[in-house]
Write an enzyme that holds these catalytic residues in place. Structure first.
Site, PDB file in Angstrom:
ATOM      1  N   GLY A 119       0.805  -1.220   0.000  1.00  0.00           N
ATOM      2  CA  GLY A 119       0.000   0.000   0.000  1.00  0.00           C
ATOM      3  C   GLY A 119       0.829   1.257   0.000  1.00  0.00           C
ATOM      4  CE1 TYR A 162      -8.767   0.926  10.260  1.00  0.00           C
ATOM      5  CE2 TYR A 162      -9.295   1.988  12.343  1.00  0.00           C
ATOM      6  CZ  TYR A 162      -8.410   1.771  11.307  1.00  0.00           C
ATOM      7  OH  TYR A 162      -7.172   2.383  11.309  1.00  0.00           O
TER       8      TYR A 162
END
Length: 327
Positions: free
Chosen positions: A49, A204
């Site tokens: 990422g 999350y």
């Protein structure tokens, strides 16, 4: 009654504490920077990422330390732009892009195979990529998106790269979690939060707690090797990660929160760099770090080795981990 209704009060109380700490340390300039000037001299560093935010900054900083850097990005076009920008800032940068979609187990396996054909070892693996508070979505393989991407994708990637990590004289696996783990619980009986139990923040925080438990259990399973593991909370940073939480009007300048309460990607990358580079951590493994220091007092859920082991075994089954990669 939904799962969110059951845990709302505890969640809100813990989240308030996180907000006060995170924004306070940012506002009053209490964030630490990496002090080591260690050079990596061609060591192989993998950052997931890294097309934006702290991942991109981390990759850039690694090139300045003369590492050979591979960035894994889902969006190849954005990844190529990041590589070009890093090379423009550091013309000597040795950096390459490989496609990696952590929400696809097939993509993870392909990335690992491609990397193994290019390199004989990996010295530092930085599990940085992530998604935060997205709507209820599923990965390519049918997992809840945040758990599937933030945890399962990195779980599978790391285990595929363990053989390469073991060939390094002193390898490190650095997993970017978040202080929001304090609000997390691992729902082993409903890991994908189905049947009305989904909430973006529950998902999350579960995935961020999973990052920590994964790092702890990985350290335990690799305790007789030279591979060390670290998990960290980078802090509240002004990056694209918050795109599902708030809509950004790009025609306007940064507001008070972005200017005073959130860190820049450079400052946000410091604890990642600390875990990856600091010589003082060479004999530590399995711990959690925040603001360039080890955190020994954590919520009970983050020190639950029984849950860590159960999560590991569940993850092995979910990703259908190859027998020769089980450790």
């Amino acid at each position: 009654m939904s799962l969110w209704s059951h845990i709302r009060l505890v969640y809100i109380w813990r989240m308030l504490g996180i907000i006060v700490y995170e924004f306070g340390t940012n506002f009053f300039g209490l964030r630490r920077k990496v002090k080591t000037d260690k050079k990596l001299n061609g060591q192989v560093v993998v950052v997931t990422g890294a097309n934006t935010g702290i991942g991109k900054e981390t990759a850039y900083q690694m090139t300045l330390r003369e590492a050979k850097v591979y960035i894994g990005c889902r969006d190849v076009k954005k990844g190529e732009t990041a590589v070009n920008e890093i090379q423009s800032m550091n013309p000597k940068a040795d950096i390459k892009l490989l496609k990696l979609d952590l929400s696809s187990l097939q993509s993870v396996r392909h990335f690992a195979k491609e990397l193994s054909q290019l390199e004989s070892k990996v010295d530092i693996l930085i599990n940085n990529a992530g998604v935060m508070a997205c709507p209820e979505l599923q990965t390519e393989d049918g997992f809840e998106m945040q758990f599937g991407t933030n945890h399962l994708g990195h779980f599978l990637l790391t285990l595929h790269l363990v053989p390469l990590l073991k060939k390094s004289p002193a390898a490190r696996v650095v997993t970017v979690s978040a202080c929001a783990y304090k609000c997390g619980q691992i729902h082993l009986n409903n890991i994908n939060l189905r049947n009305g139990d989904y909430h973006p923040l529950i998902a999350y925080t579960q995935s961020k707690l999973a990052n920590i438990l994964f790092s702890r259990e990985l350290a335990n399973r690799l305790r007789h090797t030279q591979v060390k593991t670290y998990a960290l909370g980078p802090g509240v940073i002004d990056t694209d990660l918050k795109r599902h939480v708030e809509k950004v009007d790009e025609t306007k300048g940064k507001g008070f929160m972005e200017r005073h309460l959130m860190m820049t990607p450079f400052m946000g990358s410091q604890t990642t760099l600390y875990c990856a580079l600091d010589e003082g951590l060479a004999d530590e493994t399995g711990y959690f770090y925040d603001n360039c220091r080890r955190i020994d007092y954590m919520i009970a859920e983050a020190n639950d080795y029984k849950t860590a082991k159960a999560l590991w075994e569940l993850s092995e089954d979910l990703v259908k981990l190859e027998d020769h990669l089980r450790i």
